[in-house]
Design a protein around this motif. Sequence first.
Motif, PDB file in Angstrom:
ATOM      1  N   GLU A   1      -2.190 -39.908   6.890  1.00 28.26           N
ATOM      2  CA  GLU A   1      -2.919 -40.471   5.746  1.00 28.26           C
ATOM      3  C   GLU A   1      -4.382 -40.685   6.114  1.00 28.26           C
ATOM      4  O   GLU A   1      -5.282 -40.392   5.318  1.00 28.26           O
ATOM      5  CB  GLU A   1      -2.310 -41.796   5.305  1.00 28.26           C
ATOM      6  CG  GLU A   1      -1.084 -41.657   4.430  1.00 28.26           C
ATOM      7  CD  GLU A   1       0.197 -41.557   5.247  1.00 28.26           C
ATOM      8  OE1 GLU A   1       0.115 -41.656   6.483  1.00 28.26           O
ATOM      9  OE2 GLU A   1       1.252 -41.371   4.638  1.00 28.26           O
TER      10      GLU A   1
ATOM     11  N   ILE B   1      -6.138 -37.469   6.136  1.00 29.43           N
ATOM     12  CA  ILE B   1      -6.415 -36.991   4.774  1.00 29.43           C
ATOM     13  C   ILE B   1      -7.599 -37.728   4.168  1.00 29.43           C
ATOM     14  O   ILE B   1      -8.504 -37.129   3.574  1.00 29.43           O
ATOM     15  CB  ILE B   1      -5.155 -37.150   3.885  1.00 29.43           C
ATOM     16  CG1 ILE B   1      -4.083 -36.137   4.313  1.00 29.43           C
ATOM     17  CG2 ILE B   1      -5.479 -36.969   2.415  1.00 29.43           C
ATOM     18  CD1 ILE B   1      -2.721 -36.441   3.773  1.00 29.43           C
ATOM     19  N   ASN B   2      -7.597 -39.071   4.350  1.00 33.80           N
ATOM     20  CA  ASN B   2      -8.694 -39.870   3.812  1.00 33.80           C
ATOM     21  C   ASN B   2     -10.031 -39.490   4.416  1.00 33.80           C
ATOM     22  O   ASN B   2     -11.035 -39.379   3.716  1.00 33.80           O
ATOM     23  CB  ASN B   2      -8.437 -41.360   4.040  1.00 33.80           C
ATOM     24  CG  ASN B   2      -7.448 -41.906   3.038  1.00 33.80           C
ATOM     25  OD1 ASN B   2      -7.325 -41.394   1.938  1.00 33.80           O
ATOM     26  ND2 ASN B   2      -6.707 -42.928   3.439  1.00 33.80           N
TER      27      ASN B   2
ATOM     28  N   MET C   1     -11.204 -36.311   2.998  1.00 29.41           N
ATOM     29  CA  MET C   1     -11.695 -36.536   1.644  1.00 29.41           C
ATOM     30  C   MET C   1     -13.106 -37.113   1.654  1.00 29.41           C
ATOM     31  O   MET C   1     -13.973 -36.690   0.894  1.00 29.41           O
ATOM     32  CB  MET C   1     -10.739 -37.490   0.952  1.00 29.41           C
ATOM     33  CG  MET C   1     -10.796 -37.475  -0.519  1.00 29.41           C
ATOM     34  SD  MET C   1      -9.594 -38.642  -1.105  1.00 29.41           S
ATOM     35  CE  MET C   1     -10.300 -40.166  -0.499  1.00 29.41           C
TER      36      MET C   1
ATOM     37  N   LEU D   1      -8.969 -30.482  -0.201  1.00 30.60           N
ATOM     38  CA  LEU D   1      -7.607 -30.151   0.223  1.00 30.60           C
ATOM     39  C   LEU D   1      -6.772 -30.057  -1.046  1.00 30.60           C
ATOM     40  O   LEU D   1      -7.027 -30.736  -2.021  1.00 30.60           O
ATOM     41  CB  LEU D   1      -7.026 -31.264   1.104  1.00 30.60           C
ATOM     42  CG  LEU D   1      -7.811 -31.696   2.332  1.00 30.60           C
ATOM     43  CD1 LEU D   1      -7.173 -32.924   2.951  1.00 30.60           C
ATOM     44  CD2 LEU D   1      -7.870 -30.572   3.346  1.00 30.60           C
ATOM     45  N   TRP D   2      -5.773 -29.209  -1.037  1.00 37.52           N
ATOM     46  CA  TRP D   2      -4.890 -29.158  -2.208  1.00 37.52           C
ATOM     47  C   TRP D   2      -3.477 -28.767  -1.807  1.00 37.52           C
ATOM     48  O   TRP D   2      -3.238 -28.335  -0.679  1.00 37.52           O
ATOM     49  CB  TRP D   2      -5.468 -28.254  -3.287  1.00 37.52           C
ATOM     50  CG  TRP D   2      -5.477 -26.782  -2.999  1.00 37.52           C
ATOM     51  CD1 TRP D   2      -4.560 -25.879  -3.400  1.00 37.52           C
ATOM     52  CD2 TRP D   2      -6.451 -26.061  -2.257  1.00 37.52           C
ATOM     53  NE1 TRP D   2      -4.886 -24.641  -2.970  1.00 37.52           N
ATOM     54  CE2 TRP D   2      -6.050 -24.713  -2.262  1.00 37.52           C
ATOM     55  CE3 TRP D   2      -7.616 -26.428  -1.574  1.00 37.52           C
ATOM     56  CZ2 TRP D   2      -6.777 -23.723  -1.610  1.00 37.52           C
ATOM     57  CZ3 TRP D   2      -8.331 -25.438  -0.933  1.00 37.52           C
ATOM     58  CH2 TRP D   2      -7.913 -24.095  -0.957  1.00 37.52           C
ATOM     59  N   ASP D   3      -2.582 -28.985  -2.755  1.00 37.03           N
ATOM     60  CA  ASP D   3      -1.154 -28.713  -2.573  1.00 37.03           C
ATOM     61  C   ASP D   3      -0.607 -29.382  -1.309  1.00 37.03           C
ATOM     62  O   ASP D   3       0.035 -28.737  -0.472  1.00 37.03           O
ATOM     63  CB  ASP D   3      -0.885 -27.197  -2.528  1.00 37.03           C
ATOM     64  CG  ASP D   3      -0.982 -26.587  -3.908  1.00 37.03           C
ATOM     65  OD1 ASP D   3      -1.258 -27.346  -4.853  1.00 37.03           O
ATOM     66  OD2 ASP D   3      -0.798 -25.378  -4.038  1.00 37.03           O
ATOM     67  N   LEU D   4      -0.878 -30.681  -1.206  1.00 31.90           N
ATOM     68  CA  LEU D   4      -0.364 -31.410  -0.038  1.00 31.90           C
ATOM     69  C   LEU D   4       1.104 -31.709  -0.274  1.00 31.90           C
ATOM     70  O   LEU D   4       1.468 -32.383  -1.237  1.00 31.90           O
ATOM     71  CB  LEU D   4      -1.113 -32.726   0.153  1.00 31.90           C
ATOM     72  CG  LEU D   4      -2.558 -32.643   0.631  1.00 31.90           C
ATOM     73  CD1 LEU D   4      -3.496 -32.652  -0.517  1.00 31.90           C
ATOM     74  CD2 LEU D   4      -2.856 -33.786   1.581  1.00 31.90           C
ATOM     75  N   ALA D   5       1.977 -31.214   0.595  1.00 30.09           N
ATOM     76  CA  ALA D   5       3.408 -31.489   0.479  1.00 30.09           C
ATOM     77  C   ALA D   5       3.865 -32.137   1.770  1.00 30.09           C
ATOM     78  O   ALA D   5       3.451 -31.737   2.858  1.00 30.09           O
ATOM     79  CB  ALA D   5       4.176 -30.202   0.211  1.00 30.09           C
ATOM     80  N   ARG D   6       4.674 -33.127   1.624  1.00 27.31           N
ATOM     81  CA  ARG D   6       5.107 -33.880   2.794  1.00 27.31           C
ATOM     82  C   ARG D   6       6.445 -33.336   3.266  1.00 27.31           C
ATOM     83  O   ARG D   6       7.419 -33.340   2.528  1.00 27.31           O
ATOM     84  CB  ARG D   6       5.235 -35.357   2.393  1.00 27.31           C
ATOM     85  CG  ARG D   6       5.382 -36.288   3.544  1.00 27.31           C
ATOM     86  CD  ARG D   6       4.107 -36.219   4.368  1.00 27.31           C
ATOM     87  NE  ARG D   6       4.303 -36.896   5.630  1.00 27.31           N
ATOM     88  CZ  ARG D   6       3.655 -37.990   5.982  1.00 27.31           C
ATOM     89  NH1 ARG D   6       2.769 -38.512   5.178  1.00 27.31           N
ATOM     90  NH2 ARG D   6       3.874 -38.537   7.154  1.00 27.31           N
TER      91      ARG D   6
END
Lengths: 93, 408
Positions: free
Chosen positions: B24, B27-28, B31, B37-42
């Motif tokens: 996280e 990611i922050n 950003m 970033l796109w299509d973030l899947a966990r």
Amino acid sequence: MVGKGDKKWRQNLADLFELPREIVLNLPRLTVIGNLQCYLENHRGVIQYTTEKVRLAVNGGEIIIHGENLVIRYMANDEIAVDGNISKVHYEF
Amino acid sequence: MFILKLRYFFTGYLVISVQGTATEKFINLAMRQGIPLWDLARGSEKAVLKVDMDSFFELRHLAKKTGCRLKILQKAGLPFLISRSLRRRGLIIGISLFIVSLYLLSSLILFVSVEGTDKLDEKYIRSLAGELGARPGVWKASLDKEDLANEMILLEPKLTWVGFHVRGTRLIIEVVEKIKPPVENDMPGNVVAAKDGLVVDVLIVMGEARVQAGDTVSRGQILIEGLLVPQSPFTDPEDKDAPSPVPVHARGEVLARVWYEGYGEANTVSVKRNRTGKRSIAWSVIVDGQSVLRVGRSEIPYANYELASIKRSLPERIFRIPVEIITEYAYEIELEQIQLTREQTLDQAAERARILAEFQLPVGVAVESVSLNEVETGTGNLVGVQYIIETLENIAEEEDITGGDETS
């Protein structure tokens, strides 16, 4: 942080001039499309991110999205779109 | 968003996995730095996301800071697609062969067409061009168009002008054939009247006048006879030895008064048709000339109505689609009787008669005078008017001799 008096004053200003409140008060704007997509403007970052739960920081608290197969479709500096099977969106201030 | 994805498809992007405890935070941070970033899947223990190629190096820096491990799962987008397909030799050879053959075939003459032939045969022109080297299968660049045109004119004397031009793979040969000027007719013949009329003046160039000013002539009557009588003050008309008349080609002008008549009628009671504004519409679909479908009112619910139909067909792009839609409007009308005065009725009748009379009038003839007569019709409401135009024109016409030996 915005003080209490200041907040009241800003709200009155927004009412008087019919300005969008999310801009004057610096609040998040949340758009939910069915239970498929959640689009949040003016956020402060991702706190937690799993496929069942996404916690997003906003000004003065956080927005928590519950659901299944959650995917962050798109992310930019102040907007974020979460896709998936959304079951619950709630605020914690 | 779609536009952005399209852009990243063209510039190339990476599918990467981020492994670590503080994804996280990673990611922050990304950003905040403005890295899209796109299509973030966990997944379990890791996040899979997409990032554009240029930002990946900045991400590596961030990963080191947050203690995450990055792994490229897939390279996607156009640049990678191209570099992958460049490795396929068969495909490359195929594409280049296709392009080369397309280029070669389009620089050949594949068709020859001929325009502007009248008496000469198109096939003949084509074979003539073929002899000179302009036939299907020849390189476009090897054709010397001006040279070919000149040679072709020399080869075929019946041609006045030849033009070669190339449109696509088609060679178009434009030809203009020689037209022989008409030979002056010297055969003996008469001048006859083209119209009925009253002769005003006769002018003779050659021949013997058979009419004079003041005569009334009818169509086809001989005005100037094609004869030349040798005249001499010393010859006696009764003399048997006098030289006989010589047949000649008569020529001359005969000026005559000619009348053109028109007759028109009008009724003192006329009916005016006004639309009430109500209408019913029916649509029919016509495929290949046959009505297929009809939608709307089949019976028109008005006692008096006018029909109007609009035909629409689909636009012709590559081939004609034989589908037409016809919209039929039936407008309800009200009939209104209008009583006209006698002058108005006369004017109307005269106008109708005038149109009919002027319709007969030849172009370029000056009108001498115009007269109007009222005609009894026998019916009370009906008024008849005769409109007469008088002109002064040349009615002489050379007699059409179809003797047989036509010079061409």
